[in-house]
Design a protein around this motif. Structure first.
Motif, PDB file in Angstrom:
ATOM      1  N   ALA A 198       3.482  57.872  27.844  1.00  0.00           N
ATOM      2  CA  ALA A 198       3.486  57.848  26.381  1.00  0.00           C
ATOM      3  C   ALA A 198       4.583  56.919  25.858  1.00  0.00           C
ATOM      4  N   TYR A 224       3.357  53.168  26.967  1.00  0.00           N
ATOM      5  CA  TYR A 224       2.120  52.718  26.329  1.00  0.00           C
ATOM      6  C   TYR A 224       1.842  53.542  25.072  1.00  0.00           C
ATOM      7  N   PRO A 225       2.666  53.376  24.037  1.00  0.00           N
ATOM      8  CA  PRO A 225       2.424  54.164  22.822  1.00  0.00           C
ATOM      9  C   PRO A 225       1.153  53.699  22.117  1.00  0.00           C
ATOM     10  N   LEU A 226       0.615  54.572  21.292  1.00  0.00           N
ATOM     11  CA  LEU A 226      -0.556  54.197  20.513  1.00  0.00           C
ATOM     12  C   LEU A 226      -0.139  53.103  19.532  1.00  0.00           C
ATOM     13  N   ARG A 227      -0.897  52.052  19.509  1.00  0.00           N
ATOM     14  CA  ARG A 227      -0.570  50.938  18.629  1.00  0.00           C
ATOM     15  C   ARG A 227      -1.784  50.587  17.797  1.00  0.00           C
ATOM     16  N   THR A 245      -3.713  49.589  13.860  1.00  0.00           N
ATOM     17  CA  THR A 245      -3.909  50.155  12.533  1.00  0.00           C
ATOM     18  C   THR A 245      -5.297  50.750  12.450  1.00  0.00           C
TER      19      THR A 245
END
Length: 112
Positions: free
Chosen positions: A83, A86-89, A91
């Motif tokens: 996490a 590789y965070p959520l990226r 829009t």
């Protein structure tokens, strides 16, 4: 690599204390969970008994429980590391309303 672990532990080893069994460290901004020194010593003792073939069935079950516990700690550490790496990226392009129809009414074959 950890595989095929159920998401819920059925039980903890009976000899695992409810307090002081997990050590938490901060490494490069991440929390890392590991077994406490006391728990690690117990695991080493049981492993030595197993290698000397002087382990009882109760102690073997305890050792198996510790191994499962350690696997879960590793799973938590790996999940937190992933996490972080590789965070959520991105829009949101479009928001789908879960209550709206899945297809446009004009495209719905039943109405035609």
């Amino acid at each position: 690599m950890i595989a095929n672990l159920p998401l819920k532990l059925p039980h903890l080893p009976n000899s695992l204390p409810s307090e002081g069994s997990v050590r938490i460290e901060l490494v490069n901004g991440l929390l890392i969970f590991s077994a406490s020194l006391k728990t690690q010593e117990r695991i080493k003792t049981l492993t030595a008994q197993q290698q000397a073939s002087s382990i009882t069935s109760e102690e073997q079950a305890e050792l198996d429980g510790y191994r499962e516990f350690i696997s879960y700690l590793s799973l938590v550490n790996e999940t937190m590391n992933n996490a972080f790496l590789y965070p959520l990226r991105g829009t949101v392009i479009c928001y789908d309303d879960p209550c709206e129809p899945a297809v446009w009414l004009e495209d719905w074959e039943v109405l035609q």
